[in-house]
Design a protein around this motif. Structure first.
Motif, PDB file in Angstrom:
ATOM      1  N   LYS A 151      25.790  -6.503  86.621  1.00 46.31           N
ATOM      2  CA  LYS A 151      27.226  -6.788  87.078  1.00 46.31           C
ATOM      3  C   LYS A 151      27.354  -8.234  87.476  1.00 46.31           C
ATOM      4  CE  LYS A 151      28.105  -2.687  89.932  1.00 46.31           C
ATOM      5  NZ  LYS A 151      27.888  -2.200  91.117  1.00 46.31           N
ATOM      6  N   LYS A 152      26.258  -8.972  87.494  1.00 46.10           N
ATOM      7  CA  LYS A 152      26.543 -10.303  87.937  1.00 46.10           C
ATOM      8  C   LYS A 152      26.581 -11.312  86.303  1.00 46.10           C
ATOM      9  CE  LYS A 152      25.203 -10.106  92.314  1.00 46.10           C
ATOM     10  NZ  LYS A 152      24.047  -9.998  93.116  1.00 46.10           N
ATOM     11  N   LYS A 153      27.618 -11.387  86.159  1.00 46.09           N
ATOM     12  CA  LYS A 153      27.840 -11.960  84.614  1.00 46.09           C
ATOM     13  C   LYS A 153      27.193 -13.088  84.517  1.00 46.09           C
ATOM     14  CE  LYS A 153      30.613  -8.713  83.275  1.00 46.09           C
ATOM     15  NZ  LYS A 153      30.195  -7.604  83.920  1.00 46.09           N
ATOM     16  N   THR A 154      27.403 -14.299  85.285  1.00 47.93           N
ATOM     17  CA  THR A 154      26.957 -15.554  85.301  1.00 47.93           C
ATOM     18  C   THR A 154      25.414 -15.607  84.832  1.00 47.93           C
ATOM     19  OG1 THR A 154      27.366 -15.748  87.379  1.00 47.93           O
ATOM     20  CG2 THR A 154      28.106 -17.264  85.972  1.00 47.93           C
ATOM     21  N   ALA A 155      24.511 -14.726  85.752  1.00 46.74           N
ATOM     22  CA  ALA A 155      23.022 -14.464  85.540  1.00 46.74           C
ATOM     23  C   ALA A 155      23.064 -13.993  84.270  1.00 46.74           C
ATOM     24  CB  ALA A 155      22.724 -13.888  86.743  1.00 46.74           C
ATOM     25  N   VAL A 156      23.548 -13.039  83.660  1.00 46.32           N
ATOM     26  CA  VAL A 156      23.306 -12.335  82.672  1.00 46.32           C
ATOM     27  C   VAL A 156      23.539 -13.281  81.493  1.00 46.32           C
ATOM     28  CG1 VAL A 156      23.871 -10.448  81.025  1.00 46.32           C
ATOM     29  CG2 VAL A 156      23.950 -10.012  83.366  1.00 46.32           C
ATOM     30  N   VAL A 157      24.469 -13.886  81.596  1.00 46.27           N
ATOM     31  CA  VAL A 157      24.890 -15.147  80.455  1.00 46.27           C
ATOM     32  C   VAL A 157      23.767 -15.989  80.213  1.00 46.27           C
ATOM     33  CG1 VAL A 157      26.345 -16.954  79.712  1.00 46.27           C
ATOM     34  CG2 VAL A 157      27.412 -14.591  80.481  1.00 46.27           C
ATOM     35  N   MET A 158      23.314 -16.597  81.671  1.00 45.19           N
ATOM     36  CA  MET A 158      22.457 -17.593  81.466  1.00 45.19           C
ATOM     37  C   MET A 158      20.837 -16.988  80.945  1.00 45.19           C
ATOM     38  SD  MET A 158      23.595 -20.522  82.444  1.00 45.19           S
ATOM     39  CE  MET A 158      22.302 -21.437  82.779  1.00 45.19           C
ATOM     40  N   LEU A 159      20.757 -15.659  81.685  1.00 45.43           N
ATOM     41  CA  LEU A 159      19.483 -15.304  80.926  1.00 45.43           C
ATOM     42  C   LEU A 159      19.530 -15.108  79.240  1.00 45.43           C
ATOM     43  CD1 LEU A 159      16.867 -13.911  81.865  1.00 45.43           C
ATOM     44  CD2 LEU A 159      18.032 -11.664  81.638  1.00 45.43           C
ATOM     45  N   VAL A 180      15.352 -28.920  80.200  1.00 44.22           N
ATOM     46  CA  VAL A 180      14.677 -28.777  81.641  1.00 44.22           C
ATOM     47  C   VAL A 180      15.996 -28.177  82.775  1.00 44.22           C
ATOM     48  CG1 VAL A 180      14.047 -29.795  83.784  1.00 44.22           C
ATOM     49  CG2 VAL A 180      13.042 -30.482  81.485  1.00 44.22           C
ATOM     50  N   SER A 181      17.119 -28.761  82.577  1.00 36.84           N
ATOM     51  CA  SER A 181      18.441 -28.364  83.597  1.00 36.84           C
ATOM     52  C   SER A 181      18.710 -26.717  83.145  1.00 36.84           C
ATOM     53  CB  SER A 181      19.593 -29.052  83.233  1.00 36.84           C
ATOM     54  OG  SER A 181      19.345 -30.560  83.136  1.00 36.84           O
ATOM     55  N   ILE A 182      18.769 -26.469  81.873  1.00 39.12           N
ATOM     56  CA  ILE A 182      18.893 -25.280  81.454  1.00 39.12           C
ATOM     57  C   ILE A 182      17.898 -24.116  82.128  1.00 39.12           C
ATOM     58  CG2 ILE A 182      19.151 -23.411  79.597  1.00 39.12           C
ATOM     59  CD1 ILE A 182      20.521 -25.652  77.897  1.00 39.12           C
ATOM     60  N   ILE A 183      16.562 -24.313  81.881  1.00 35.50           N
ATOM     61  CA  ILE A 183      15.752 -23.699  82.427  1.00 35.50           C
ATOM     62  C   ILE A 183      15.693 -23.283  84.129  1.00 35.50           C
ATOM     63  CG2 ILE A 183      13.178 -23.208  82.638  1.00 35.50           C
ATOM     64  CD1 ILE A 183      12.860 -24.536  79.969  1.00 35.50           C
ATOM     65  N   THR A 184      16.226 -24.518  84.514  1.00 36.87           N
ATOM     66  CA  THR A 184      16.151 -24.430  86.092  1.00 36.87           C
ATOM     67  C   THR A 184      17.208 -23.614  86.791  1.00 36.87           C
ATOM     68  OG1 THR A 184      15.236 -26.885  85.966  1.00 36.87           O
ATOM     69  CG2 THR A 184      15.903 -26.002  88.251  1.00 36.87           C
ATOM     70  N   VAL A 185      18.416 -24.269  85.999  1.00 38.91           N
ATOM     71  CA  VAL A 185      19.488 -23.412  86.469  1.00 38.91           C
ATOM     72  C   VAL A 185      19.489 -21.907  86.311  1.00 38.91           C
ATOM     73  CG1 VAL A 185      21.938 -23.012  86.266  1.00 38.91           C
ATOM     74  CG2 VAL A 185      20.961 -25.414  86.169  1.00 38.91           C
ATOM     75  N   THR A 186      18.790 -21.563  85.177  1.00 39.04           N
ATOM     76  CA  THR A 186      18.957 -19.965  84.720  1.00 39.04           C
ATOM     77  C   THR A 186      17.852 -19.429  85.662  1.00 39.04           C
ATOM     78  OG1 THR A 186      18.879 -20.826  82.429  1.00 39.04           O
ATOM     79  CG2 THR A 186      18.101 -18.521  82.720  1.00 39.04           C
ATOM     80  N   PHE A 187      16.733 -19.792  85.869  1.00 38.30           N
ATOM     81  CA  PHE A 187      15.898 -19.096  86.735  1.00 38.30           C
ATOM     82  C   PHE A 187      16.297 -19.015  88.127  1.00 38.30           C
ATOM     83  CE2 PHE A 187      13.188 -19.235  82.971  1.00 38.30           C
ATOM     84  CZ  PHE A 187      12.760 -18.030  83.099  1.00 38.30           C
ATOM     85  N   TYR A 188      17.004 -20.231  88.743  1.00 30.59           N
ATOM     86  CA  TYR A 188      17.536 -19.946  89.955  1.00 30.59           C
ATOM     87  C   TYR A 188      18.615 -18.885  90.033  1.00 30.59           C
ATOM     88  CZ  TYR A 188      19.945 -21.326  94.149  1.00 30.59           C
ATOM     89  OH  TYR A 188      20.354 -21.121  95.423  1.00 30.59           O
ATOM     90  N   LEU A 189      19.529 -18.823  89.044  1.00 26.49           N
ATOM     91  CA  LEU A 189      20.522 -17.851  89.176  1.00 26.49           C
ATOM     92  C   LEU A 189      20.064 -16.222  88.871  1.00 26.49           C
ATOM     93  CD1 LEU A 189      23.585 -19.684  87.086  1.00 26.49           C
ATOM     94  CD2 LEU A 189      23.445 -18.980  89.677  1.00 26.49           C
ATOM     95  N   VAL A 190      19.131 -16.217  87.931  1.00 24.84           N
ATOM     96  CA  VAL A 190      18.586 -15.135  87.626  1.00 24.84           C
ATOM     97  C   VAL A 190      17.740 -14.465  88.647  1.00 24.84           C
ATOM     98  CG1 VAL A 190      17.210 -13.899  85.838  1.00 24.84           C
ATOM     99  CG2 VAL A 190      18.870 -15.351  84.853  1.00 24.84           C
ATOM    100  N   GLY A 191      16.892 -15.360  89.165  1.00 24.42           N
ATOM    101  CA  GLY A 191      16.088 -14.693  90.258  1.00 24.42           C
ATOM    102  C   GLY A 191      16.781 -14.335  91.283  1.00 24.42           C
ATOM    103  N   ASN A 192      17.806 -15.293  91.755  1.00 25.03           N
ATOM    104  CA  ASN A 192      18.563 -14.787  92.971  1.00 25.03           C
ATOM    105  C   ASN A 192      19.320 -13.254  92.702  1.00 25.03           C
ATOM    106  OD1 ASN A 192      18.603 -16.252  95.239  1.00 25.03           O
ATOM    107  ND2 ASN A 192      19.697 -18.015  94.200  1.00 25.03           N
ATOM    108  N   ALA A 193      20.031 -13.359  91.502  1.00 24.52           N
ATOM    109  CA  ALA A 193      20.663 -12.007  90.902  1.00 24.52           C
ATOM    110  C   ALA A 193      19.948 -10.878  90.962  1.00 24.52           C
ATOM    111  CB  ALA A 193      21.325 -12.184  89.784  1.00 24.52           C
TER     112      ALA A 193
END
Lengths: 667, 323
Positions: B56-64, B299-312
């Motif tokens: 359901k968390k679209k941003t996290a899925v996209v980033m993943l 580096v930024s993409i990896i950081t943001v992704t794991f932050y969002l995905v981890g939280n979601a």
């Protein structure tokens, strides 16, 4: 009550909540009038909407909820239309105020008690400085706090639970509200304190001429305080009337069932009438009478059409098709009228043979000089103080006391979950505390099991029922193969009245009563002989208690189980137990056969406890005299107290002089 | 009573009741115990709900998805580039060429192809982060469980923890780099060796919180072994926290690695990582920004992704958010 003008009038109120995109109707078209000077009790199980309803009167509905229909007329304004905090502030606290359930969380721990009351006075009465302080001290006195000047500058943690609730009440009435809403103000308190708080509220009502709305699930408390009663079920008021009318002549099947299922009305050796199942899920649309699926004598129309309110008398209304002229005749179920009858029957049952009276009695559990203390040195706290008793095979031994009396500690000490400081525990004549052999340990674990108080906390939320129930089987490998295990789980679930298909589900899908029965099934699968039941019904809704009590009694009869029943409520214990031990501050003060204890309580603490228990009979409850226990009556400085058998199987703790007095009393 | 209750509402007769007589409507219905016992819920599966909630968390899925593409692409990219990392030779004639058809990401100061360096470095960094996260997780859970469950060793472990964590990690890392050496393996081991401590402490706190819950007392009554109580009764409740920590440890490792490499204490110069590239770029990026932009973007993409995905994912793992 003679005043026929409603001061607050609710019309067709509907309250909806949205929870994760789903909508829930918590209050479904409720209409209610509140008359000046009366005490209206709203009774219902948890989730019936009683708190939600009254929170609407003070504009404290949770953020995700809103009033979607109807009006609340008060003093010429419609409270349902008030939106802003500013508008509410003229009503909340000033005209309608509220006392919450838990006094431990409703005071600010960082502010002096006096300051907290003074704040309310300054805000709402316009007094300042010394004037406000004087008024605060007067308020503290009014709510029965001794030594008010000194207490003024103390912090909440220096107050006991009962005292804190008095302070909360003082804050609530500080501005002389017209309406006081009490939301289960005594549920978190001990019975003896509860009785005092109820008295206080009653006196304040007379003095300040308030109208009180009293929310509770305890019918005994209702009988004590209420002029009128409204019974709520699934977000609706199903019956409303004078307390006498509702208690002695209930019309709605839910009210009847609720009153019928009271353990206080149970006749020993007979089953309590029960209400099966659970209240409906308010997320779903409710069709017809919400109670119909649980009603053992439902009419067909109950499943299709919602009944209107029918008039029983000018003051008594009930929302049930039973009252329709077309409805067939039905028998009245047990109602409170029979309370005296029950007492008589129970008196006869006193001649029932209890296991401890039989000549070849076998002490299954023996506790000798048990002591439990926490901490050391100055901080040492003695939780259990030289406790000695035997539990005979086949009996239900009740341990009754207030919170902090050490009753749970004793139960856990016997089962070796809590360490004990000194003393011995024997199971079938073998010592089981301290270091024991592996075989004996296995025997004790299988033979002694426990049922826990809070069914919400005592099941592992992340395991399926199948695993929870078969945990004991896994531990000792008590099954031949997978099929055998599943069969055993199925049998255990059926035995406690659950469906075998529940095995694949998770605990959160079940209601409190069902969860408690899962907990019982988990204990039963070990084929125990002795069970410690630690307040097994005190966390359950009233409608479900009877079910669990019946189950415990049935199991006792079928399997010859022996129980140690830990409870704080004497009235429940009377129905279920053979012998009762009353415990006060870690020491057993009186032990006797159940009926004997009720008829001839000797120790002043037992008397106080008995007088404080609310009886769900308005006539008795309103006229009863409260007996307050003061430990300073004992003078043990010279004459040391002993644990003595005062007459056959009736033990009391006291010194020689007291024992002589008790003996005189018995004659 | 108000008037509204007096008037019997004439609700419209529903279809089902239309052809029933009053007699039938007002007859008693047979009572079924089982029906009263059934509750409204149906099949529930923990992991199914977790994934449903996560999706359901679209941003996290996209980033993943973006991250997965990046990860896969880092392997593909080194293969399709015009140069192999192993065969790069300094070529002063081609230094600082802006991205073009020959050098897709341009060249560095020594005239080497930047494309293959960037992707090779990404591989190294992601591999390092994954190994460290896994190691921290395993060590942290095991030690945290023992620490939290055994009352006797709690005081000792707490003191040890305080002593160890009071010294900044960077000092340990420096000492290790100077005394033992610099390589991928040493780096992975030393980062794990100091990274498990916060994880262990958090696990310990949670284990202590759940240890004395009533359902664990019940298990003890049933004679359940401690190890089983830990695995079956306590660990499942820590899943969301553990996953969040693991997910956040990945960007943390990458940034720590970058920091160390930047200081010259990280990997050796012959194993390019994103940190080494960033370090190398510091002298030139004002004139040739692309040297900084490519590794920094990754580096930024990896950081943001794991932050969002981890939280979601942690939210999705919390059963309070189910049903």
């Amino acid at each position: 009550m003679n005043n026929k003008n409603p001061i607050l009038s609710v019309n067709d109120l509907e309250v909806c909540f949205t929870l994760r995109g789903k909508s829930l109707t918590a209050i479904r078209k409720v209409s209610l009038d509140l008359y000046d000077g009366e005490t209206l009790a709203i009774v219902g199980e948890s989730g019936s909407g009683k708190s939600v309803l009254t929170k609407c009167f003070v504009g404290m509905t949770d953020k995700n909820g809103s009033i979607t229909n109807g009006s609340i007329m008060y003093d010429g304004i419609d409270l349902a239309q008030l939106k802003t905090e500013k508008e509410w502030r003229n009503v909340r606290g000033k005209k309608i105020s509220m006392v919450m359930q838990d006094p431990m969380t409703s005071l600010n721990p960082l502010k002096k008690v006096g300051v907290q009351i003074q704040e309310a006075i300054e805000l709402n009465q316009g007094l300042h400085g010394a004037e406000a302080k004087a008024e605060t001290i007067r308020m503290l006195r009014a709510v029965g706090i001794p030594d008010a000047e000194a207490r003024y500058s103390q912090y909440p943690h220096e107050f006991s639970g009962g005292m804190r609730q008095r302070v909360v009440i003082a804050i609530a009435v500080a501005c002389r509200p017209q309406i006081l809403i009490c939301d289960e103000p005594t549920t978190a308190l001990d019975v003896t304190i509860q009785a005092q708080i109820l008295d206080l509220i009653r006196n304040l009502q007379k003095e300040l001429k308030m109208t009180i709305i009293y929310i509770t699930h305890d019918l005994g408390v209702v009988a004590n305080v209420a002029d009128r009663v409204a019974v709520m079920y699934a977000g609706q008021i199903v019956e409303v009337g004078h307390v006498d009318e509702v208690f002695y002549n209930p019309q709605h099947p839910y009210s009847m069932a609720l009153l019928g299922a009271l353990p206080q009305l149970g006749v020993k050796g007979e089953k309590l009438p029960t209400i099966d199942g659970t209240p409906p899920n308010l997320f779903n649309e409710i069709k017809g009478d919400a109670f119909a699926p649980r009603n053992k004598k439902a009419l067909k129309i109950d499943f299709y059409k919602e009944p209107p309110f029918f008039k029983v008398s000018d003051t008594h209304w009930a929302k049930t098709w039973y009252l329709d002229p077309r409805a067939p005749k039905h028998e009245d179920s047990t109602s409170i009228k029979t309370l005296n009858e029950v007492m008589e029957k129970n008196a006869k049952a006193a001649h029932m043979v209890h296991p401890h009276e039989s000549p070849d009695r076998e002490a299954l559990i023996q506790v000798k000089d048990l002591q439990v203390s926490f901490g050391a040195g100055k901080k040492k706290f003695v939780a259990v103080d030289h406790v000695t008793f035997d539990i005979y095979r086949g009996e239900t031994f009740a341990l009754v006391g207030e919170s902090g009396s050490g009753k749970t500690t004793i139960g856990r000490g016997i089962l070796r979950i809590n360490p004990i400081t000194a003393g011995e525990v024997y199971y079938k004549g073998q010592k089981i505390n301290g270091k024991i052999s592996k075989e004996l340990d296995k025997e004790v674990v299988q033979g002694c099991q426990m049922i826990f108080q809070d069914p919400m906390a005592s099941l592992n939320e992340r395991a399926k029922v199948d695993y929870i129930v078969s945990e004991g089987l896994y531990n000792f490998h008590l099954y031949k193969d997978e099929a055998d295990r599943q069969q055993k789980v199925e049998k255990a679930l059926l035995e406690v009245g659950l469906l075998p298909e529940f095995a694949t589900r998770f605990p959160h899908e079940f209601s409190g009563g069902q969860r408690q029965r899962i907990g019982i099934a988990r204990a039963l699968i070990m084929q125990p002989e002795f069970i410690v039941a630690d307040e097994p019904i005190s966390a359950l809704d009233v409608s479900i208690r009877a079910q669990v009590l019946n189950l415990l009694n049935d199991l006792k009869a079928e399997r010859g189980l022996t129980y140690l029943f830990v409870a704080h409520d004497l009235s429940v214990v009377r129905f279920i137990s053979d012998r009762i031990a009353v415990i006060h501050k870690g020491r057993i003060v009186e032990l006797a056969e159940a009926e004997e204890l009720f008829r001839h309580p000797l120790h002043p603490y037992t008397k106080a406890l008995l007088s404080a228990v609310p009886i769900p009979d308005p006539a008795q409850e309103k006229n009863k005299k409260l007996f307050i226990y003061d430990p300073s009556v004992h003078d043990y400085s010279v004459d040391k107290p002993v644990w003595a058998e005062i007459c056959h199987d009736h033990f009391v703790y006291g010194n020689e002089r007291e024992l002589d007095l008790y003996r005189e009393e018995l004659i | 009573m108000s008037k509204s209750k007096d008037t019997v509402e004439k609700t419209e007769v529903l279809d089902e009741t239309a052809n029933m007589s009053d007699e039938e409507l007002f007859s008693f219905v047979e009572y079924h115990h089982d029906d009263a016992e059934r509750t409204g819920y149906s099949n529930y599966s923990y992991w199914k709900s977790v994934f449903k909630n996560f999706l359901k968390k679209k941003t996290a899925v996209v980033m993943l998805c973006v991250f997965l593409c990046l990860f896969v692409f880092s392997f593909v990219a080194t293969a399709i580039g015009n140069y192999d990392y192993d065969k790069l030779i300094p070529d002063n004639e081609h230094s600082f060429e802006s991205p073009n058809s020959e050098y897709w990401f341009g060249t560095d100061n020594l005239g080497r192809d930047y494309w293959c360096q960037v992707w090779y470095a990404s591989q190294t960094s992601i591999k390092l982060a994954a190994i460290v996260a896994l190691g921290e997780c395993v060590l942290g859970i095991i030690i945290g469980c023992i620490w939290g469950y055994t009352r006797k060793i709690d005081a000792l472990f707490t003191e040890l923890y305080n002593i160890m964590t009071n010294v900044p990690n960077i000092i340990y890392m420096t000492l290790i780099a100077l005394m033992i050496g610099q390589s991928f393996l040493i780096m992975a081991i030393s980062m794990t060796a100091f990274g498990w401590m916060p994880m262990a402490r958090q696990v310990r706190n949670l284990v202590m919180m759940y240890r004395d819950r009533e359902y664990n007392l019940a298990s003890r009554c049933l004679g359940t072994k401690q190890s089983r109580i830990l695995v079956k009764n306590i660990l499942p409740f820590l899943v969301s926290v553990i996953i969040l920590r693991m997910a956040l440890s990945i960007p943390r490792t990458i940034s720590l690695e970058s920091t160390l490499s930047y200081l010259g204490l990280g990997l050796d110069v012959n194993t390019p990582s994103l940190g080494i590239l960033l370090r190398n770029s510091r002298a030139f990026f004002l004139d040739f920004p692309y040297i900084l932009i490519f590794p920094a973007a990754i580096v930024s993409i990896i950081t943001v992704t794991f932050y969002l995905v981890g939280n979601a994912f942690a939210d999705a793992c919390d059963p309070k958010n189910h049903v």
